[in-house]
Design a protein around this motif. Sequence first.
Motif, short mmCIF file in Angstrom:
data_model
loop_
_atom_site.label_atom_id
_atom_site.label_comp_id
_atom_site.label_asym_id
_atom_site.label_seq_id
_atom_site.Cartn_x
_atom_site.Cartn_y
_atom_site.Cartn_z
N THR A 1 0.97 -1.25 0.05
CA THR A 1 -0.12 0.02 -0.01
C THR A 1 0.73 1.33 -0.15
N VAL A 2 2.03 1.26 0.12
CA VAL A 2 3.16 2.30 0.05
C VAL A 2 2.83 2.91 -1.37
N ASP A 3 2.83 4.26 -1.66
CA ASP A 3 3.01 4.88 -2.65
C ASP A 3 4.02 5.08 -3.31
N ARG A 4 4.43 4.72 -4.43
CA ARG A 4 5.60 4.49 -5.00
C ARG A 4 5.89 5.48 -6.46
N ASN A 5 4.90 6.46 -6.30
CA ASN A 5 5.11 7.35 -7.67
C ASN A 5 6.48 8.19 -7.55
N SER A 6 6.81 8.47 -6.24
CA SER A 6 8.22 9.11 -6.20
C SER A 6 8.93 8.91 -5.05
N ASP A 7 10.01 9.28 -4.96
CA ASP A 7 10.82 9.06 -3.51
C ASP A 7 10.25 9.87 -2.42
N ILE A 8 9.66 11.15 -2.80
CA ILE A 8 8.88 11.85 -1.55
C ILE A 8 7.90 11.15 -1.08
N SER A 9 6.91 10.99 -2.00
CA SER A 9 5.94 10.57 -1.85
C SER A 9 6.12 8.93 -0.99
N ARG A 10 6.86 8.23 -1.55
CA ARG A 10 7.17 6.81 -1.08
C ARG A 10 7.66 6.89 0.56
N LEU A 11 8.51 7.98 0.76
CA LEU A 11 8.80 8.09 2.04
C LEU A 11 7.72 8.65 3.15
N ALA A 12 7.22 9.71 2.50
CA ALA A 12 6.11 10.21 3.39
C ALA A 12 5.07 9.25 3.62
N ASP A 13 4.63 8.42 2.57
CA ASP A 13 3.58 7.37 2.92
C ASP A 13 4.08 6.26 3.81
N PHE A 14 5.17 6.05 3.53
CA PHE A 14 5.96 4.79 4.31
C PHE A 14 5.86 5.51 5.85
N CYS A 15 6.21 6.63 6.18
CA CYS A 15 6.44 6.95 7.45
C CYS A 15 4.80 6.99 8.34
N THR A 16 3.82 7.51 7.21
CA THR A 16 2.56 7.48 7.73
C THR A 16 2.01 6.12 8.15
N ILE A 17 2.35 5.17 7.25
CA ILE A 17 1.95 3.55 7.49
C ILE A 17 2.65 3.05 8.72
N VAL A 18 3.83 3.36 8.95
CA VAL A 18 4.63 2.79 9.92
C VAL A 18 4.26 3.55 11.20
N ASP A 19 3.70 4.60 11.31
CA ASP A 19 2.93 5.17 12.46
C ASP A 19 1.75 4.64 12.88
N GLU A 20 0.98 4.32 11.87
CA GLU A 20 -0.23 3.55 12.15
C GLU A 20 0.06 2.03 12.51
N LEU A 21 0.91 1.48 11.90
CA LEU A 21 1.57 0.09 12.36
C LEU A 21 2.03 -0.02 13.67
N TYR A 22 2.77 1.12 14.16
CA TYR A 22 3.22 1.22 15.61
C TYR A 22 2.19 1.27 16.55
N LEU A 23 1.07 1.91 16.19
CA LEU A 23 -0.01 1.90 17.22
C LEU A 23 -0.68 0.52 17.48
N GLU A 24 -0.98 -0.05 15.90
CA GLU A 24 -1.56 -1.14 16.21
C GLU A 24 -0.76 -2.37 16.84
N VAL A 25 0.62 -2.30 16.54
CA VAL A 25 1.43 -3.21 17.27
C VAL A 25 1.44 -3.01 18.63
N ASN A 26 1.44 -1.71 19.27
CA ASN A 26 1.25 -1.46 20.64
C ASN A 26 0.14 -1.63 21.50
N TYR A 27 -1.17 -1.69 20.72
CA TYR A 27 -2.26 -2.24 21.14
C TYR A 27 -1.94 -3.59 21.15
N GLY A 28 -1.52 -4.23 20.20
CA GLY A 28 -1.57 -5.80 20.38
C GLY A 28 -0.58 -6.26 21.55
#
Length: 238
Positions: free
Chosen positions: A42-69
């Motif tokens: 699900t990471v946006d790979r259209n450009s290097d900037i969008s890939r990094l920004a989208d990856f950081c957003t998804i990882v933040d969400e994943l951290y909250l999910e893993v922390n909840y588990g």
Amino acid sequence: LWFAETTGSIEVLRHSVQRVYFTIPVLCRHVSPAAKERVLWTVDRNSDISRLADFCTIVDELYLEVNYGHLLTSIGLFRVFHFLSIIVHRCYIVNVVLLNLIIFFSYSYVKPPVADPEEPFFVQASPSSSSVPLLLLNDTTFVFLRDVFASIQLMFEILLFLSYTIEVTPNWVRRHMKPEALSASQLQSSLEPRGKDLLLLLSRYLLIALTDKMLLWRATTLGLTLGLVAFTDRRDKT
């Protein structure tokens, strides 16, 4: 085995290819395979900037999910519940297959004295008598299916529904709720003794949770199982 589970490694180029080992945090053990696939695809790979920004957003969400588990597994009672849900997931299909096999090999046919071509599976001894099914299930098998396998299936459905609503539904709601809905001011106001704000937050939670098709499927199967068990009990009493 302990080393393989608690450490990871990557290859880096330092004049030559070298393998660097690092300790895997305990929190990372709660990352599910579905979460890994979501990050991968699900990471946006259209450009290097969008890939990094989208990856950081998804990882933040994943951290909250893993922390909840991790928070859930820190509770002893929930660890037992989680272990039971894993067993139920593996035994669910086995119970369904056994139910169908017992029904398949236990049904017997009755020779029809008068057969209706439009309803080939029902017979009628006389015009004034009620219809009798051609397929009959003996009383012992019926009681065994109703009291044993139906009860087991109902217990499985309840455990799966509770497990999904506790483990998955909060993460689903958090991912699909608008960012402004989770602002600090609203969360603080919801913790205050304001019934209206709390009711509004709960209603939004339920509305977003109902958009999860898997939750609707779990609720539907649980409702159907409860309905079938209640119907057979009522029919047996009458």
